[in-house]
Design an enzyme around this catalytic site. Structure first.
Site, short mmCIF file in Angstrom:
data_model
loop_
_atom_site.label_atom_id
_atom_site.label_comp_id
_atom_site.label_asym_id
_atom_site.label_seq_id
_atom_site.Cartn_x
_atom_site.Cartn_y
_atom_site.Cartn_z
N GLU A 132 59.02 -23.23 68.15
CA GLU A 132 59.61 -21.92 68.43
C GLU A 132 61.13 -22.09 68.55
OE1 GLU A 132 58.17 -19.89 71.92
OE2 GLU A 132 59.29 -18.10 71.42
N ALA A 273 59.64 -25.68 78.83
CA ALA A 273 58.30 -26.00 78.35
C ALA A 273 57.97 -25.10 77.17
CB ALA A 273 57.28 -25.78 79.45
N MET A 274 56.85 -25.41 76.49
CA MET A 274 56.47 -24.62 75.32
C MET A 274 54.96 -24.40 75.30
SD MET A 274 57.35 -23.02 72.60
CE MET A 274 56.08 -22.15 71.68
N GLU A 275 54.58 -23.14 75.03
CA GLU A 275 53.19 -22.70 75.19
C GLU A 275 52.30 -22.93 73.98
OE1 GLU A 275 55.91 -20.60 74.94
OE2 GLU A 275 55.41 -18.79 73.82
N ASN A 276 52.57 -23.93 73.11
CA ASN A 276 51.73 -24.18 71.94
C ASN A 276 50.25 -24.06 72.28
OD1 ASN A 276 54.23 -25.30 70.78
ND2 ASN A 276 53.80 -26.97 72.21
N HIS A 308 53.55 -19.92 83.89
CA HIS A 308 54.17 -19.17 82.79
C HIS A 308 53.56 -19.58 81.44
CE1 HIS A 308 57.62 -17.08 80.82
NE2 HIS A 308 57.40 -17.99 79.88
N GLU A 309 53.54 -20.88 81.18
CA GLU A 309 53.02 -21.32 79.86
C GLU A 309 51.53 -21.00 79.74
OE1 GLU A 309 55.43 -21.86 78.03
OE2 GLU A 309 56.89 -22.32 79.58
N HIS A 312 50.97 -17.39 78.88
CA HIS A 312 51.27 -17.08 77.49
C HIS A 312 50.01 -17.12 76.61
CE1 HIS A 312 55.46 -16.36 76.81
NE2 HIS A 312 55.90 -17.52 77.23
N GLU A 331 57.90 -12.58 76.39
CA GLU A 331 58.62 -13.28 77.45
C GLU A 331 58.83 -12.42 78.70
OE1 GLU A 331 58.66 -16.25 77.50
OE2 GLU A 331 58.55 -16.91 75.41
N1 B3K Z 1 58.56 -19.90 74.47
C1 B3K Z 1 59.29 -21.05 74.94
C2 B3K Z 1 60.74 -20.99 74.65
C3 B3K Z 1 61.12 -21.39 73.28
C4 B3K Z 1 62.62 -21.47 73.14
C5 B3K Z 1 63.03 -21.71 71.75
N2 B3K Z 1 64.44 -21.92 71.65
C6 B3K Z 1 59.08 -21.29 76.39
C7 B3K Z 1 58.68 -20.12 77.20
O1 B3K Z 1 59.34 -19.13 77.32
O2 B3K Z 1 57.61 -20.16 77.74
ZN ZN Z 2 57.81 -17.88 77.94
#
Ligand code: B3K
Ligand code: ZN
Length: 881
Positions: A132, A273-276, A308-309, A312, A331
């Site tokens: 992302e 962090a990232m919600e993959n 939060h993640e 998502h 978000e």
């Molecule tokens: N969705 C990601 C953020 C990605 C940022 C890319 N530059 C984390 C979050 O908001 O949960």
């Molecule tokens: Zn987020």
């Protein structure tokens, strides 16, 4: 050549903005993509086989995004294909395609050289990804846009000894050994998803396993992967994950959908962090914690980010964004959900105060600066520049206003309708509001302006009490000033949660049995009349910060003290204290400018004294009452920002409070200084917070006593909160023990980067002239790694963001220093550079000398031959102010 000429010239030959209004659905859809990665440090090959279908009527060529890729081959329906062209701006155009076909693309990438940490890269010894917003195009040529949803399967091949764990989204379906000491693992994710949710991790980790049984009785495997040796720091993260899963079931009726949920902690990560899908990747800062190495704030931060993640998974993954302009759809909503999670688990008021502080100290200035944009931006150059406080925090405030207008029950009905309508789709903010409106039958047409209008509204409040017919009349006028992106502003729908206090401090009944009411301000100016009001009331306005606005009412000191003591809403009590502080800050800044004496009247001190001695208030709230508007936040109180006067006036006030309440701070410190086993429990956290704030006030006036306390506290403490609390007091008070305790800390922790981040941030916020010199020397410190975004944020970011006075040194040294770091980062990690530049672009209301010094530095950036688009967008907008 004048500056303006060069700016125009640069703009002409550079990237253009993309516009929300230009959105068009994709001409092609992709039903499945099968990926195969053969991982090597410098030469990883990626085979991507997609099933593609044309959905448009016209036989248009297929454009695929691609950046920094080495193309090896293209095959259509298993046959080598050459009817394509590579586009310089980043992509490939494939011509003469059939209606439906199998597309195979083979590319090669260099993860070890990827220091931008976008796409596939190496974090320490591990391989990991960040896709992302637009990182997947650095892995393969693809329709890298959030509205193209495909089923992903991924086969990962790597050396078995170095990378025993090979992870990707979904469920594991196969694994096996290969020649040459290599092995593979295959994964299938059953849920169609956009490419930005793709993830891959390969490495050697310690793993904490657990399970969670969902409310419908499905058992989910939970796995947390951390660097070897860190298993003792994973308990809290795992507990937070389980609490998140349970909370989302209870409050939102949303259940987890895969058989496994994995979290991997890595040290090199651009954000939190990232919600993959099914495979979250986290900055280790938001996973690792034990009492010795993490503070209470870290514990709370971990809980919030894990939540939060996790949240998502529904708001973002199952229902995703149609295009990146809709980012706040996922978000803003997910921040709202994580704030509610933290508030349900901890103290609602303390959480609310923290969130409002972020809005006032940082979002308001973003909204007034060159990057001002609505929560749904209308034009974007670099998408990564729009992961902003506006999209996230103001976005969450907008959702919160909806919640206030609808109430919990209707809001939840709206959520259910939203999920029912849009599960599995890529949708817009309008779709979300439509679901809320349809479920509640509340008209939200006007409310939707919050999505398209930028800037912080000002609300001016006046009132009139008529003691003959006992009516109280209150008038609100709203005005939003023009912003950099938008000149014309319209009235917004502003919910005003209100309470009226009578002359004894009791809340007046406003309607049957109710003492509070939410007024809807929908016009430029509106008056509300209350009947049967027996005496002139004190209005308690915007309870709970019911709208993200600045408001002004001519409160007397006495009225503010009444609210501080009697308001039913704890947030309002805190807010009245802030207003009182700000009122004298503005006065004292003026006094300084006019060379008059500064003042802080007795009534002010008495008011805060009763807060400090209060037995009924939560210690955490007392601590917050003594956390006054920062120098950053204070800038928003002035039309013309006088850096020096704000600093000196604020310093005078803190010094005065510390002196006049000295004995009480000592008493408070001693009362709350308890030696007991560490628990990250809300009551203990509150006590530690108040104790450590008191220590700071002691350190401002009695260096000898503070020195004693600091040394004793470090000696006896069993947790990082108290250790850091003592260090902070030594640092702010520049106590005699400062350098010794800093050195001892360094010697103990130098091998732990995350802990050293706290130390670097303290060094960077040292309130003294030589701070910049120190920082420059710290670039050679044994724990400092320039490539690590956490280290950079702690040292460079903390200085530029939080050490306002010294950063803005009138000799320009702070600006020059930051610019030099940005020049280095521009080619290494533009995303991090673009975050660090913030304090350098919000200069419009500063004095002319500083403005010129800053412009000079921005112009240095502007002429860089390889200026990254991330910085280009901000520098040109800043210079155009
Ligand atoms: N969705 C990601 C953020 C990605 C940022 C890319 N530059 C984390 C979050 O908001 O949960
Ligand atoms: Zn987020």
């Amino acid at each position: 050549m004048s500056q303006v000429d060069s700016l125009e010239e640069v703009i002409e030959k550079n990237p253009q903005e993309k516009h929300l209004s230009d959105y068009r659905p994709s001409d092609y859809s992709i039903s499945t993509i099968d990926l195969e990665f053969d991982l090597f440090d410098n030469q990883t090959t990626v085979k991507a086989i997609s099933q593609v279908k044309r959905v448009s009527a016209k036989a248009t060529p297929l454009f695929l995004f691609g950046e920094s890729l080495k193309l090896l081959s293209v095959l259509v329906d298993d046959v080598d294909y050459s009817d394509f062209e590579l586009i310089e701006e980043g992509g490939m155009l494939i011509n003469s395609l059939p209606d439906s076909f199998k597309l195979e693309i083979n590319t090669e990438v260099d993860p070890a050289k990827n220091l931008a940490f976008e796409g596939l890269y190496k974090s320490g010894e591990a391989f990991c990804t960040q896709c992302e917003a637009e990182g997947f195009r650095r892995i393969t040529y693809y329709l890298d846009r959030p509205d193209v949803l495909a089923k992903f399967s991924t086969k990962v091949i790597a050396d078995k000894t170095l990378y025993p764990y090979l992870l990707s989204n979904g469920n594991q379906v196969d694994q096996g050994d290969l020649e040459g000491g290599r092995h593979f693992v295959s994964w299938v994710d059953p849920f169609p998803k956009p490419a930005y949710l793709f993830a891959l991790v390969a490495g050697d980790f310690d793993c904490l396993k657990d399970t969670y049984t969902t409310k419908s009785g499905r058992e989910v495997e939970l796995a947390l992967f951390v660097d070897k040796g860190n298993l003792d720091k994973t308990q809290h993260a795992m507990l937070s994950l389980k609490k998140s899963m349970q909370w989302d079931e209870q409050r939102f009726n949303l259940e987890y959908d895969l058989d496994i949920y994995m979290i991997v902690a890595v040290d090199f990560f651009n954000m939190g962090a990232m919600e993959n899908k099914g495979l979250n990747i986290f900055n280790s800062k938001f996973v690792l914690a034990n009492p010795q190495s993490a503070t209470d704030q870290d514990y709370l931060g971990i809980e919030a980010v894990i939540g939060h993640e996790y949240f998502h998974n529904w708001t973002g993954n199952r229902i995703t964004c149609r295009d990146w302009f809709q980012l706040s759809l996922k978000e803003g909503l997910t921040v709202f959900r994580d704030q509610e999670f933290s508030s349900d688990l901890g103290s609602r008021s303390v959480n609310r105060i923290a969130n409002v502080m972020t809005m006032r100290d940082h979002q308001f200035s973003e909204d007034a600066g060159p990057m001002s944009h609505p929560i749904r931006p209308e034009s974007v150059m670099e998408m990564n520049n729009f992961y902003t406080l506006t999209v996230y925090e103001k976005g969450s405030e907008v959702i919160r206003m909806l919640h206030t207008l609808l109430g919990e029950e209707k809001f939840q009905q709206g959520m259910q309708l939203y999920v029912q309508r849009h599960d599995g789709q890529a949708v817009t903010c309008d779709d979300f509001v439509a679901a809320m409106q349809d479920a509640s039958a509340i008209d939200l047409i006007l409310f939707k302006r919050w999505y398209s209008q930028s800037g912080t509204p000002n609300v001016f409040v006046t009132d009139h009490y008529n003691n003959i017919n006992n009516t109280y009349q209150i008038t609100f006028k709203q005005k939003t000033l023009p912003t950099a992106d938008q000149a014309k502003k319209l009235p917004l729908h502003i919910p005003i949660d209100i309470e009226l206090l009578d002359n004894k401090g009791n809340a007046i009944e406003l309607s049957k049995g109710r003492t509070t009411r939410v007024l809807s301000l929908t016009h430029k100016e509106q008056t509300f009349v209350f009947q049967n009001v027996k005496s002139k009331p004190v209005p308690c306005l915007f309870r709970g910060f019911s709208a993200p606005v600045k408001y002004q009412y001519a409160y007397s000191d006495e009225q503010l003290l009444d609210i501080m003591s009697f308001a039913s809403d704890e947030f309002s009590r805190w807010d009245a204290g802030q207003t009182l502080f700000n009122k004298y800050l503005v006065k004292n800044v003026k006094a300084l400018q006019q060379k008059e004496a500064l003042e802080l009247p007795e009534i002010f001190i008495d008011g805060f004294k009763s807060v400090l001695v209060s037995e009924n208030l939560d210690p955490a709230l007392i601590a917050d009452m003594f956390t006054f508007t920062s120098e950053n936040g204070a800038r928003e109180l002035f039309e013309y920002v006088d850096i020096d006067a704000i600093h000196h006036a604020r310093h005078f006030m803190l010094q005065e409070i510390a002196t006049q309440l000295h004995e009480l701070f000592v008493d408070t410190y001693l009362r709350h200084h308890k030696l007991k086993a560490y628990q990250a429990d809300i009551n203990d956290i509150a006590e530690r917070k108040l104790k450590n704030i008191s220590l700071i006030f002691i350190a401002l006036v009695d260096k000898k006593l503070a020195n004693e306390y600091v040394l004793a506290q470090i000696d006896s403490c069993n947790n990082m909160t108290d250790h850091l609390g003592a260090l902070t007091a030594a640092n702010i008070g520049l106590l005699p023990c400062r350098s010794d305790v800093m050195k001892a800390f360094d010697d103990t922790w130098y091998e732990n980067g995350l802990v050293m981040d706290k130390w670097f941030a303290l060094q960077a916020s040292m309130p003294c002239e030589k701070v910049l010199n120190n920082i420059e020397n710290l670039f050679n410190h044994r724990s400092f790694v320039f490539n690590n975004p956490n280290r950079l944020r702690s040292l460079v970011g903390a200085f530029a963001q939080n050490n306002t006075y010294h950063f803005h040194n009138i000799d320009g040294s702070g600006y020059q220093f930051l610019t030099e770091q940005l020049i280095k980062l521009n080619s290494l990690n533009p995303q991090v550079a673009s975050r660090l530049i913030t304090p350098l672009i919000q200069f419009k209301r500063l004095d002319e000398v500083r403005i010129q010094l800053i412009k000079k530095q921005l112009n240095r950036l502007l002429v860089l031959p390889d200026l990254a688009v991330d910085l280009y967008e901000k520098v040109t907008k800043a210079l155009a102010q």
